[in-house]
Write a protein that holds these residues in place. Structure first.
Motif: not given
Length: 140
Positions: A83-84, A72-80
């Motif tokens: 910001d993307a 859960r803590t290593q989840r990749p950051e999803h920008r939208s």
């Protein structure tokens, strides 16, 4: 009623809070109760059933929970949204300099300006988007 039926009822009873609260620990206890039901169905005594329940439940909590927390803590950051767009490449459509210009970014035409006011980019050049300032892409 046989002991294995009671263990299965306990497993279902522990599965209900798992679904309602999304707390995985209840699922681990439910698996422990199902393992105890298997021991009871095979003729194991009450002591063996309780030991299997405790060992399986504890093992699952000690092994699965830290792995789930780490994932859960290593989840990749999803920008939208805008910001993307930061960090993407664009193609210059109209000359871009410190005062403005046009680029094609992510399939859309954007107004743009150069990060360095003295720099200029000609049509066809590839530029990197540094930031989005309102409706204007700042490029270099």
């Amino acid at each position: 009623m046989d002991a294995w039926v009671w263990w299965l009822i306990a497993a279902v009873g522990l599965g209900i809070p798992l679904v309602l609260t999304a707390m995985p620990e209840f699922g681990m206890f439910a698996v422990g109760a199902a393992a105890a039901a298997a021991v009871a169905a095979l003729g194991g005594g009450l002591t063996a059933q309780v030991i299997v329940f405790v060992v399986v439940s504890t093992a699952l909590v000690l092994v699965v929970r830290p792995v789930a927390r780490r994932m859960r803590t290593q989840r990749p950051e999803h920008r939208s949204g805008v910001d993307a767009l930061t960090g993407r490449q664009a193609v210059v459509l109209e000359r871009v300099d410190g005062s403005g210009g046009r680029i094609k970014l992510a399939g859309e035409i954007w107004s743009a300006r150069a990060l360095d006011a003295s720099a200029s980019y000609e049509p066809g050049d590839q530029v990197d988007v540094v930031e989005i300032d309102g409706a204007t892409a700042v490029v270099m």
